[in-house]
Design an enzyme around this catalytic site. Structure first.
Site, mmCIF file in Angstrom:
data_model
loop_
_atom_site.group_PDB
_atom_site.id
_atom_site.type_symbol
_atom_site.label_atom_id
_atom_site.label_comp_id
_atom_site.label_asym_id
_atom_site.label_seq_id
_atom_site.Cartn_x
_atom_site.Cartn_y
_atom_site.Cartn_z
ATOM 1 N N GLU A 258 -13.765 -2.032 14.913
ATOM 2 C CA GLU A 258 -14.287 -2.501 13.634
ATOM 3 C C GLU A 258 -15.766 -2.718 13.871
ATOM 4 O OE1 GLU A 258 -16.202 -4.918 11.662
ATOM 5 O OE2 GLU A 258 -14.724 -6.485 12.037
ATOM 6 N N CYS A 297 -20.401 -8.468 9.534
ATOM 7 C CA CYS A 297 -20.161 -7.031 9.516
ATOM 8 C C CYS A 297 -19.866 -6.538 8.106
ATOM 9 C CB CYS A 297 -19.015 -6.663 10.450
ATOM 10 S SG CYS A 297 -17.483 -7.555 10.109
#
Length: 683
Positions: A258, A297
């Site tokens: 990720e 993120c």
């Protein structure tokens, strides 16, 4: 944590680390917080401990018991959260930032405990059915099961969420009986260290279920095998390097990444400055720029706006950003803290310089940036920075360069298709937001955006009352994205648990499949006796306990009476002439009458262990039942789940799923479903 203490790794059931190594400084004023340890970790010992102690310890528990441990652990941590908030402050996070990390992480434990309790069995075999007949005579069938892999999960995490990053990966792998080795980013590892210490002190985790690495992973990845798994959260560049590890490739070790991505938010052309959606868009962009100082993120890096709205949006964002007070989060009124470290500050500064080439900085450090708080001059504070790119189709740097801080770039478009094209230039992102009040625009745009984004949030007034926002991954939904975002998946409910399990196809007779899966499979041998299944307590019931009922012939009076009670006078049940013109050629009984009549056939009416009907699953009306047809039902104990629930008197309970087959006088199946009941234990 004492000032300038040495962090320790939790390896093979003991804390390792006495000698100080790399210094770790606080983000707010640069003061020394602690050191990493100099002692090298024997990763061979760590893996052997996880496999020989951790795996057997977890396998002694079943899915349901592990779910209960997660809930107990979440409650334990929640009671001690303030100690974690005090340490989180050193990372530069505000209380709101820390809430996402600390209580968001603990909330993920609660969520997986709940989902596991609802959806997983009281065993270590998860049946992924239904079984499929593979032969004409019913003696051969196949299905799928999911079982623990027997390996170790290595979780490598980023610096921005030291607690949530660990717990959101730990929860599903723990449910899957996979021991974890957690490796936090060094800069904020002191916060991960604190929560792991709490978890070990809770005595709720089996030995070997969790280990902690402070510092380098050394040769850990070189020692993994095909039954292990690696998850990574961080930069796309680091993900690419780790993914290319020769041992991971050779051993086919599952690797889930990720990675940071250039997420975007699109203001649709139907939204005007006077609409609530415009205000919501401004608020969401500003929140994503300043929350966690932009170190997320999922943060919005690209703001894609109709060319006719650029000036209005820019003005509103500048106005909102100018009111953000930056500084020590413990000071009243501070809304944004610091970046995690001075190294991060230098990296963001460099990348903003790159983004500024050919673009305009329309809000930044020159606009009254003055961090407040003692020692702020030495802290890693960075001004909220808003850029404007007037030709994003040509200046592709805005789609390639990410400044991992409170930085975002506005870019204009002419129509919605160009906006979607700009969004896709990010080469794969975790999330995008579409602000629109027009369902037709959403219907057109979302499927297109979904091809290059892991999650799509539709921002509009109706959803705003409950919306968790652009930057909030939820345990129930997938977190991850294609391409640059890493191509992996995290969270997503029980899907995340399945990522850490091994799927296998199983073939055999229905009786054998029932024995393997712990669920009754149609065609398997049943267990009939003089005792009605509803008269048995939970612990006395066995998979396959079954009852074949007496028969009932359906009459016209049944149909008329059911129509009167239900109010359902559909022509198929009452109009003889109209019914003749249908595929059935005659009047038929209500499907729900068949359901009710079947219940009347198999229910044992006297008080007993069955306490309540929990619901119906997989209901299908397979064939019509006409006036004069005779039906009967077979009730079979299909599945038992011991959730360790008790009633008000303290008596135990469990959930039992019953397979119900309703057939007619020819033996043809007319209705099929599962009934869920709450069943009392004897003890």
């Amino acid at each position: 944590m004492s000032q300038a203490s040495t962090l320790q790794s939790w390896i093979a059931g003991r804390w390792i680390g006495q000698e100080a190594a790399a210094p770790l400084h606080g983000a707010l004023d640069g003061r020394l917080v602690c050191h990493t340890h100099a002692e090298k970790i024997d990763f061979g010992e760590a893996l052997a401990y996880a496999r020989k102690t951790g795996v057997p310890g977890l396998m002694k528990l079943d899915f349901q018991t592990r779910a209960q441990r997660l809930k107990a652990l979440a409650m334990y941590l929640m009671e001690r959260k303030e100690a974690l908030y005090e340490i989180s402050h050193l990372t530069g996070a505000t209380r709101a930032d820390s809430w996402v990390d600390i209580e968001g992480g603990i909330g993920t434990l609660f969520a997986y405990a709940s989902m596991g309790g609802r959806e997983l069995p009281s065993s270590n075999v998860l049946h992924e059915g239904p079984a499929i007949a593979l032969g004409k005579r019913g003696g051969f069938a196949g299905t799928h099961i999911l079982v623990p892999r027997g390996g170790v999960a290595v979780h490598i995490n980023a610096f921005n969420f030291p607690i949530w990053g660990l717990l959101e990966k730990f929860a599903p792998s723990f449910l899957a009986a996979m021991p974890c080795i957690g490796k936090p980013a060094t800069a904020t590892s002191y916060l991960t260290h604190a929560v792991v210490k709490m978890m070990q002190e809770s005595a709720l985790l089996p030995e070997g279920a969790l280990q902690l690495v402070i510092g380098s992973t050394g040769d850990l990845l070189d020692r993994l095998g095909g039954f292990d798994a690696v998850t990574f959260t961080g930069s796309a560049d680091t993900a690419a390097k780790l993914r290319a590890n020769p041992n991971l490739i050779r051993e086919s070790v599952p690797f889930t990444a990720e990675a940071d991505s250039l997420n975007c938010a699109i203001l649709a052309p139907d939204v005007t400055p006077g609409d609530p959606e415009f205000d919501l868009f401004v608020k969401e962009v500003a929140r994503e720029m300043t929350g966690k100082a932009g170190q997320k993120c999922t943060a919005i890096r690209r703001i894609i706006v109709p060319e006719t709205r650029v000036e209005a949006l820019g003005e509103r964002l500048r106005e909102r950003l100018s009111k953000i007070v930056v500084g020590n989060p413990k000071m009243e009124g501070v809304r944004m803290g610091a970046l995690a470290s001075m190294d991060q500050h230098r990296d963001v500064s460099e990348r903003v310089g790159m983004l500024a080439r050919g673009n305009e900085v329309i809000f930044g450090a020159r606009d009254g940036f003055n961090p407040v708080g003692e020692g702020a001059a030495n802290g890693a504070f960075f001004a909220p920075t808003l850029l404007l790119c007037r030709n994003a189709a040509v200046n592709t740097a805005v789609h390639d360069i990410e400044a991992f801080g409170p930085v975002s770039t506005m870019m204009s478009y002419r129509d919605i298709d160009e906006a979607l094209h700009l969004a896709a230039l990010g080469k794969g992102s975790l999330v995008t937001t579409l602000a629109t009040k027009d369902p037709a625009i959403a219907a057109h745009a979302v499927p297109v955006a979904a091809a290059s984004h892991g999650r799509v949030l539709i921002l509009e007034r109706e959803a705003a009352v409950d919306s968790t926002g652009h930057g909030s991954p939820l345990p129930q939904l997938k977190h991850g994205g294609p391409g640059r975002a890493g191509g992996g998946e995290e969270l997503g409910g029980i899907r995340a648990v399945k990522h850490f399990l091994q799927r296998a196809a199983v073939q055999g007779s229905p009786t054998m499949l029932a024995a393997v899966t712990g669920e009754y499979v149609r065609g398997a041998v049943v267990k009939e006796s003089d005792i009605h299944p509803f008269r048995r307590h939970f612990e006395e019931l066995e998979i396959g306990h079954s009852l074949l009922t007496h028969r009932r012939t359906v009459s016209e009076a049944d149909i008329v009476n059911f129509g009167g009670v239900s109010g359902d006078y559909f022509y198929m049940h009452f109009d003889e002439i109209a019914a003749k013109d249908t595929q059935f050629g005659k009047r038929i009984a209500h499907g729900y009458f068949v359901l009710s009549a079947a219940a009347g056939l198999f229910v044992s009416p006297a008080p007993g262990p069955v306490l309540a009907n929990y619901g119906l699953d997989n209901l299908r009306f397979v064939a019509p039942v006409a006036i004069g047809d005779t039906i009967r039902a077979r009730l079979t104990c299909k599945r038992k789940v011991d959730r360790n629930r008790t009633d008000e008197q303290g008596r135990g309970q469990g959930v039992v799923a019953w397979d119900v087959q309703v057939t007619n006088q020819n033996g043809d199946l007319v209705a099929s479903y599962d009934i869920l009941t709450l069943v009392q234990k004897r003890a």
